[in-house]
Design a protein around this motif. Structure first.
Motif, PDB file in Angstrom:
ATOM      1  N   TYR A  86       0.817  -1.210   0.000  1.00 34.56           N
ATOM      2  CA  TYR A  86       0.000   0.000   0.000  1.00 34.56           C
ATOM      3  C   TYR A  86       0.847   1.255   0.000  1.00 34.56           C
ATOM      4  CZ  TYR A  86      -3.706  -3.233   1.141  1.00 34.56           C
ATOM      5  OH  TYR A  86      -4.589  -4.272   1.102  1.00 34.56           O
ATOM      6  N   TRP A  87       2.156   1.104   0.020  1.00 32.93           N
ATOM      7  CA  TRP A  87       3.062   2.230   0.122  1.00 32.93           C
ATOM      8  C   TRP A  87       3.801   2.371  -1.200  1.00 32.93           C
ATOM      9  CZ3 TRP A  87       5.384   3.140   5.523  1.00 32.93           C
ATOM     10  CH2 TRP A  87       4.546   2.648   6.499  1.00 32.93           C
ATOM     11  N   SER A  88       3.513   3.414  -1.970  1.00 35.53           N
ATOM     12  CA  SER A  88       4.267   3.603  -3.209  1.00 35.53           C
ATOM     13  C   SER A  88       5.718   3.898  -2.853  1.00 35.53           C
ATOM     14  CB  SER A  88       3.682   4.728  -4.044  1.00 35.53           C
ATOM     15  OG  SER A  88       3.756   5.952  -3.357  1.00 35.53           O
ATOM     16  N   MET A  89       5.925   4.701  -1.873  1.00 37.12           N
ATOM     17  CA  MET A  89       7.210   4.909  -1.221  1.00 37.12           C
ATOM     18  C   MET A  89       6.940   5.909  -0.119  1.00 37.12           C
ATOM     19  SD  MET A  89      10.294   3.950  -0.830  1.00 37.12           S
ATOM     20  CE  MET A  89      10.415   2.886  -2.253  1.00 37.12           C
ATOM     21  N   GLU A  90       6.876   5.434   1.071  1.00 39.70           N
ATOM     22  CA  GLU A  90       6.598   6.272   2.231  1.00 39.70           C
ATOM     23  C   GLU A  90       7.907   6.818   2.767  1.00 39.70           C
ATOM     24  OE1 GLU A  90       4.010   8.061   4.883  1.00 39.70           O
ATOM     25  OE2 GLU A  90       3.305   6.511   3.520  1.00 39.70           O
ATOM     26  N   ARG A  91       7.855   8.015   3.261  1.00 36.07           N
ATOM     27  CA  ARG A  91       9.042   8.623   3.872  1.00 36.07           C
ATOM     28  C   ARG A  91       8.880   8.604   5.380  1.00 36.07           C
ATOM     29  NH1 ARG A  91      10.765  14.955   3.672  1.00 36.07           N
ATOM     30  NH2 ARG A  91      12.272  14.839   5.355  1.00 36.07           N
ATOM     31  N   GLY A  92       9.876   8.124   6.036  1.00 38.96           N
ATOM     32  CA  GLY A  92       9.908   8.176   7.486  1.00 38.96           C
ATOM     33  C   GLY A  92      11.183   8.842   7.914  1.00 38.96           C
ATOM     34  N   SER A  93      11.135   9.500   9.037  1.00 37.00           N
ATOM     35  CA  SER A  93      12.340  10.130   9.565  1.00 37.00           C
ATOM     36  C   SER A  93      12.216  10.237  11.069  1.00 37.00           C
ATOM     37  CB  SER A  93      12.546  11.515   8.953  1.00 37.00           C
ATOM     38  OG  SER A  93      11.508  12.373   9.376  1.00 37.00           O
ATOM     39  N   ALA A  94      13.253  10.745  11.679  1.00 37.26           N
ATOM     40  CA  ALA A  94      13.289  10.846  13.135  1.00 37.26           C
ATOM     41  C   ALA A  94      12.131  11.677  13.676  1.00 37.26           C
ATOM     42  CB  ALA A  94      14.615  11.458  13.572  1.00 37.26           C
ATOM     43  N   CYS A  95      11.628  12.610  12.891  1.00 31.97           N
ATOM     44  CA  CYS A  95      10.540  13.462  13.371  1.00 31.97           C
ATOM     45  C   CYS A  95       9.172  12.962  12.877  1.00 31.97           C
ATOM     46  CB  CYS A  95      10.782  14.908  12.936  1.00 31.97           C
ATOM     47  SG  CYS A  95      10.901  15.114  11.156  1.00 31.97           S
ATOM     48  N   ALA A  96       9.083  11.694  12.535  1.00 27.97           N
ATOM     49  CA  ALA A  96       7.830  11.137  12.009  1.00 27.97           C
ATOM     50  C   ALA A  96       6.706  11.287  13.027  1.00 27.97           C
ATOM     51  CB  ALA A  96       8.022   9.669  11.661  1.00 27.97           C
ATOM     52  N   ASP A  97       5.528  11.571  12.521  1.00 23.83           N
ATOM     53  CA  ASP A  97       4.394  11.713  13.420  1.00 23.83           C
ATOM     54  C   ASP A  97       3.886  10.353  13.898  1.00 23.83           C
ATOM     55  OD1 ASP A  97       2.597  10.562  11.536  1.00 23.83           O
ATOM     56  OD2 ASP A  97       2.174  12.506  10.657  1.00 23.83           O
ATOM     57  N   MET A  98       3.053  10.381  14.921  1.00 26.97           N
ATOM     58  CA  MET A  98       2.562   9.141  15.535  1.00 26.97           C
ATOM     59  C   MET A  98       1.768   8.299  14.543  1.00 26.97           C
ATOM     60  SD  MET A  98       2.730   7.189  18.049  1.00 26.97           S
ATOM     61  CE  MET A  98       3.488   8.207  19.271  1.00 26.97           C
ATOM     62  N   GLY A  99       1.018   8.940  13.640  1.00 29.91           N
ATOM     63  CA  GLY A  99       0.250   8.176  12.649  1.00 29.91           C
ATOM     64  C   GLY A  99       1.153   7.334  11.762  1.00 29.91           C
ATOM     65  N   LEU A 100       2.256   7.922  11.304  1.00 25.68           N
ATOM     66  CA  LEU A 100       3.205   7.175  10.479  1.00 25.68           C
ATOM     67  C   LEU A 100       3.825   6.051  11.295  1.00 25.68           C
ATOM     68  CD1 LEU A 100       4.897   6.572   7.994  1.00 25.68           C
ATOM     69  CD2 LEU A 100       6.472   8.377   8.717  1.00 25.68           C
ATOM     70  N   ARG A 101       4.183   6.322  12.515  1.00 23.55           N
ATOM     71  CA  ARG A 101       4.785   5.289  13.365  1.00 23.55           C
ATOM     72  C   ARG A 101       3.825   4.115  13.567  1.00 23.55           C
ATOM     73  NH1 ARG A 101       9.277   6.810  16.603  1.00 23.55           N
ATOM     74  NH2 ARG A 101       9.992   8.893  16.049  1.00 23.55           N
ATOM     75  N   GLN A 102       2.549   4.413  13.749  1.00 20.37           N
ATOM     76  CA  GLN A 102       1.563   3.344  13.937  1.00 20.37           C
ATOM     77  C   GLN A 102       1.378   2.545  12.648  1.00 20.37           C
ATOM     78  OE1 GLN A 102      -1.730   5.637  15.460  1.00 20.37           O
ATOM     79  NE2 GLN A 102      -1.049   5.387  17.569  1.00 20.37           N
ATOM     80  N   ARG A 103       1.322   3.219  11.499  1.00 21.37           N
ATOM     81  CA  ARG A 103       1.214   2.500  10.218  1.00 21.37           C
ATOM     82  C   ARG A 103       2.451   1.643   9.991  1.00 21.37           C
ATOM     83  NH1 ARG A 103       0.125   7.588   8.155  1.00 21.37           N
ATOM     84  NH2 ARG A 103       1.771   7.394   6.608  1.00 21.37           N
ATOM     85  N   LEU A 104       3.612   2.189  10.317  1.00 18.60           N
ATOM     86  CA  LEU A 104       4.853   1.438  10.175  1.00 18.60           C
ATOM     87  C   LEU A 104       4.825   0.196  11.069  1.00 18.60           C
ATOM     88  CD1 LEU A 104       7.709   1.125   9.068  1.00 18.60           C
ATOM     89  CD2 LEU A 104       8.489   2.645  10.893  1.00 18.60           C
ATOM     90  N   ALA A 105       4.399   0.343  12.295  1.00 21.34           N
ATOM     91  CA  ALA A 105       4.330  -0.802  13.217  1.00 21.34           C
ATOM     92  C   ALA A 105       3.403  -1.880  12.670  1.00 21.34           C
ATOM     93  CB  ALA A 105       3.880  -0.338  14.594  1.00 21.34           C
TER      94      ALA A 105
END
Length: 130
Positions: free
Chosen positions: A90-109
């Motif tokens: 579902y990820w064409s190419m998601e960007r994550g970084s040290a300042c990622a928001d909680m929503g991205l962190r939850q999707r990543l998990a």
């Protein structure tokens, strides 16, 4: 319809020079859409983690471009395997970084919950370094 074998490469690299991460991400999304590649790009404090998955030839070509890119140093393949289904489909190419928001962190998990242990561990270590 013939099933195309899927390949997944997970690599880590270092970046010593200042980079335009948004430019890299934009170019990656374009190239990957053309090549049928999905994945995740994570950047934290000069360290890249990236998962590329898709048709075997497309992933091999994308990785070859990345390996030849002078912005990447000390590039190491952490995992190179065939997969029956996309883990980051579902990820064409998601960007994550040290300042990622909680929503991205939850999707990543959620995406990483079924990923191989080495991939989960590498991302957990990167997140812990925030």
């Amino acid at each position: 319809m013939t099933n195309v074998p899927l390949r997944q490469i997970f690599y880590a690299s270092l970046c010593g020079d200042p980079i335009d991460l948004d430019d890299i991400l934009q170019q990656s999304r374009h190239n990957n859409a053309v090549d049928g590649i999905t994945g995740l790009l994570w950047f934290n404090d000069g360290h890249f983690l990236q998962v590329l998955e898709g048709p075997a030839d497309s992933v091999a070509n994308a990785y070859a471009r990345i390996a030849a890119d002078r912005r990447h140093h000390d590039i190491r393949i952490l995992s190179d395997r065939s997969v029956a289904a996309r883990e980051f489909g579902y990820w064409s190419m998601e960007r994550g970084s040290a300042c990622a928001d909680m929503g991205l962190r939850q999707r990543l998990a959620r995406r990483l919950s079924d990923a191989p242990a080495d991939i989960r561990a590498a991302f957990a270590a990167s997140l812990a370094g925030d």
